[in-house]
Design a protein around this motif. Structure first.
Motif, PDB file in Angstrom:
ATOM      1  N   LEU A 226       0.828  -1.200   0.000  1.00 58.08           N
ATOM      2  CA  LEU A 226       0.000   0.000   0.000  1.00 58.08           C
ATOM      3  C   LEU A 226       0.862   1.249   0.000  1.00 58.08           C
ATOM      4  O   LEU A 226       1.915   1.293   0.631  1.00 58.08           O
ATOM      5  N   PRO A 227       0.416   2.298  -0.686  1.00 51.25           N
ATOM      6  CA  PRO A 227       1.248   3.496  -0.806  1.00 51.25           C
ATOM      7  C   PRO A 227       1.543   4.169   0.525  1.00 51.25           C
ATOM      8  O   PRO A 227       2.550   4.856   0.663  1.00 51.25           O
TER       9      PRO A 227
ATOM     10  N   LEU B 106      -6.635  -1.665 -11.865  1.00 50.62           N
ATOM     11  CA  LEU B 106      -6.072  -1.433 -10.543  1.00 50.62           C
ATOM     12  C   LEU B 106      -5.006  -2.474 -10.247  1.00 50.62           C
ATOM     13  O   LEU B 106      -5.083  -3.615 -10.711  1.00 50.62           O
TER      14      LEU B 106
ATOM     15  N   ALA C 162      -5.158  -3.670  -4.636  1.00 54.14           N
ATOM     16  CA  ALA C 162      -6.539  -3.227  -4.472  1.00 54.14           C
ATOM     17  C   ALA C 162      -7.494  -4.393  -4.272  1.00 54.14           C
ATOM     18  O   ALA C 162      -8.657  -4.187  -3.963  1.00 54.14           O
TER      19      ALA C 162
ATOM     20  N   ASP D 122      -6.240  -5.692   2.571  1.00 51.45           N
ATOM     21  CA  ASP D 122      -5.999  -4.302   2.227  1.00 51.45           C
ATOM     22  C   ASP D 122      -6.945  -3.397   2.984  1.00 51.45           C
ATOM     23  O   ASP D 122      -7.852  -3.831   3.663  1.00 51.45           O
TER      24      ASP D 122
ATOM     25  N   ASP E 221      -7.727   2.749   0.631  1.00 50.62           N
ATOM     26  CA  ASP E 221      -6.654   2.720  -0.363  1.00 50.62           C
ATOM     27  C   ASP E 221      -7.133   2.127  -1.674  1.00 50.62           C
ATOM     28  O   ASP E 221      -6.748   2.591  -2.751  1.00 50.62           O
ATOM     29  N   ALA E 222      -7.985   1.105  -1.596  1.00 45.55           N
ATOM     30  CA  ALA E 222      -8.536   0.545  -2.830  1.00 45.55           C
ATOM     31  C   ALA E 222      -9.415   1.574  -3.534  1.00 45.55           C
ATOM     32  O   ALA E 222      -9.374   1.716  -4.751  1.00 45.55           O
TER      33      ALA E 222
ATOM     34  N   ASP F  74      -9.210   4.868  -3.175  1.00 44.78           N
ATOM     35  CA  ASP F  74      -8.325   5.902  -3.695  1.00 44.78           C
ATOM     36  C   ASP F  74      -7.713   5.472  -5.029  1.00 44.78           C
ATOM     37  O   ASP F  74      -7.582   6.256  -5.962  1.00 44.78           O
ATOM     38  N   THR F  75      -7.308   4.197  -5.088  1.00 44.34           N
ATOM     39  CA  THR F  75      -6.714   3.664  -6.321  1.00 44.34           C
ATOM     40  C   THR F  75      -7.720   3.728  -7.469  1.00 44.34           C
ATOM     41  O   THR F  75      -7.392   4.100  -8.594  1.00 44.34           O
TER      42      THR F  75
ATOM     43  N   ASP G 173      -8.093   7.349  -8.508  1.00 46.33           N
ATOM     44  CA  ASP G 173      -6.971   7.799  -9.350  1.00 46.33           C
ATOM     45  C   ASP G 173      -7.128   7.316 -10.779  1.00 46.33           C
ATOM     46  O   ASP G 173      -6.879   8.045 -11.738  1.00 46.33           O
TER      47      ASP G 173
END
Length: 365
Positions: A120-121, A338, A342, A347, A351-352, A354-355, A358
């Motif tokens: 994860l980022p 993704l 994700a 997870d 974050d998933a 957000d991915t 994006d």
């Protein structure tokens, strides 16, 4: 978003449907004579309904408060009763229990890497100072060296070759909770029940989660709106299409959330393509997803495709093939690819999302 907000915005869910049997009682705590009602709120996701689908089942009790003592609380879980600190200072969270641990901002000292969440980022920020064991067999000696005063588990016990032995080995290290049911689907009820036991402000935690969800979903909601969506997973040559939920008994009365697919449809309020039920019968599929052949792809009717790529190949050959190019959603530029992180079991939902946000914001492909 701050580290604290990220912890409030954490979630752990995926389409894994499993039932677990209750084990024998644990004698680590004396049988109390009174039962204390939990002060926690109800799971805010209870009864959620995607239009045209049954409501999700009422989550089971994941943990029960039995007695509150001076500095401890006695709780009942599927392996019996255990006395735990009411204000733990060193928590070890097996990967399937990270969602409530992060949501409630528990003081983590260790976890395991079954979900590859280190990809994860924001992993360095989230797990700063936390010992993350590599994926694989549970290393009890490594856990003991962390000197935890509370251990939270589920899958590493219930799916062990000998669940009783696994629980006993954890319990020799520190008081151990094995949540009562599927942590992939019922992480929110686990958060409610654990928060009630520890006196956490569960309502505030979920309020932070909801704010982060709204922010993360905004790009997808703006671009996709009321158009239909289908979710695929591609791993090498294997292609799977996912439904909106899973089942214990493959009946409409037992619909339970299906991980990241649930996030897209519930949290972001995207509209699932009717073909998921009408053609692929995923409403009644035990595993909440089925493998499909590449030849079926051009027939997919969804206006938008969310594609999670898993495995070592980040750019599977199918994505550059003529058959892929002939999918209506691909022709329209409405495909959002993704990374594998994700779609993993452990997870964090934000974050998933957000991915996905994006990928949507970049215009799709």
């Amino acid at each position: 978003m701050s580290a604290g907000s990220r912890r409030l915005a954490s979630a752990c869910v995926l389409a894994v449907v499993a039932t677990v049997a209750c084990g024998a009682d644990d004698d680590t705590a004396d049988e109390p004579t009174t039962t204390v009602e939990s002060s926690a709120v109800a799971d805010p996701g209870s009864g959620f309904q995607i239009p045209g689908y049954p409501a999700f089942s009422t989550p089971p009790t994941m943990l029960e408060v039995v007695e509150e003592r001076d500095d401890t609380v006695v709780v009942r879980h599927q392996f019996g009763q255990v006395e735990i600190p009411s204000d733990p200072s060193r928590v070890y969270a097996e990967a399937t229990t990270l969602a409530p641990s992060l949501l409630l901002d528990l003081p983590l000292v260790g976890a395991d890497d079954w979900g590859e969440f280190r990809e994860l980022p924001n992993a360095d920020e989230l797990f700063d100072g936390v010992d993350i064991a590599p994926a694989g067999e549970t290393n009890y000696e490594r856990i003991a060296a962390l000197d935890p005063d509370l251990i939270l588990t589920w899958s590493s016990v219930v799916f062990a070759d000998d669940p009783e032995d696994a629980y006993d080995r954890y319990s020799q290290i520190a008081p151990t909770i094995v949540f009562n049911d599927n942590m992939y689907s019922f992480w929110r009820q686990a958060s409610v029940d654990l928060g009630g036991a520890l006196g956490s402000d569960v309502e505030d935690a979920f309020a932070g989660f909801d704010r982060a969800v709204r922010d993360a979903c905004a790009p997808a909601q703006e671009r996709i709106g009321d158009e239909t969506v289908a979710r695929l997973t591609i791993s090498g040559d294997v292609i799977k299409i996912h439904g909106v939920g899973g089942y214990y008994g493959a009946t409409p009365d037992d619909l339970i959330p299906a991980g990241d697919t649930q996030w897209f449809y519930e949290y972001c309020e995207l509209v699932p393509s009717s073909e998921l039920e009408d053609r692929f019968d995923l409403l009644n599929d035990d595993d909440a997803n089925i493998e499909i052949s590449a030849e079926v792809l051009p027939e997919l009717e969804a206006d938008h495709l969310i594609v999670v790529v898993q495995g070592d190949d980040d750019e599977p050959a199918i994505l550059d093939s003529p058959i892929w190019a002939s999918i209506p959603a691909v022709e329209a530029g409405n495909v959002y690819v993704l990374p594998s992180v994700a779609g993993y079991s452990d997870d964090l939902a934000i974050d998933a999302l957000d991915t996905l946000g994006d990928a949507v914001a970049s215009g799709g492909s």
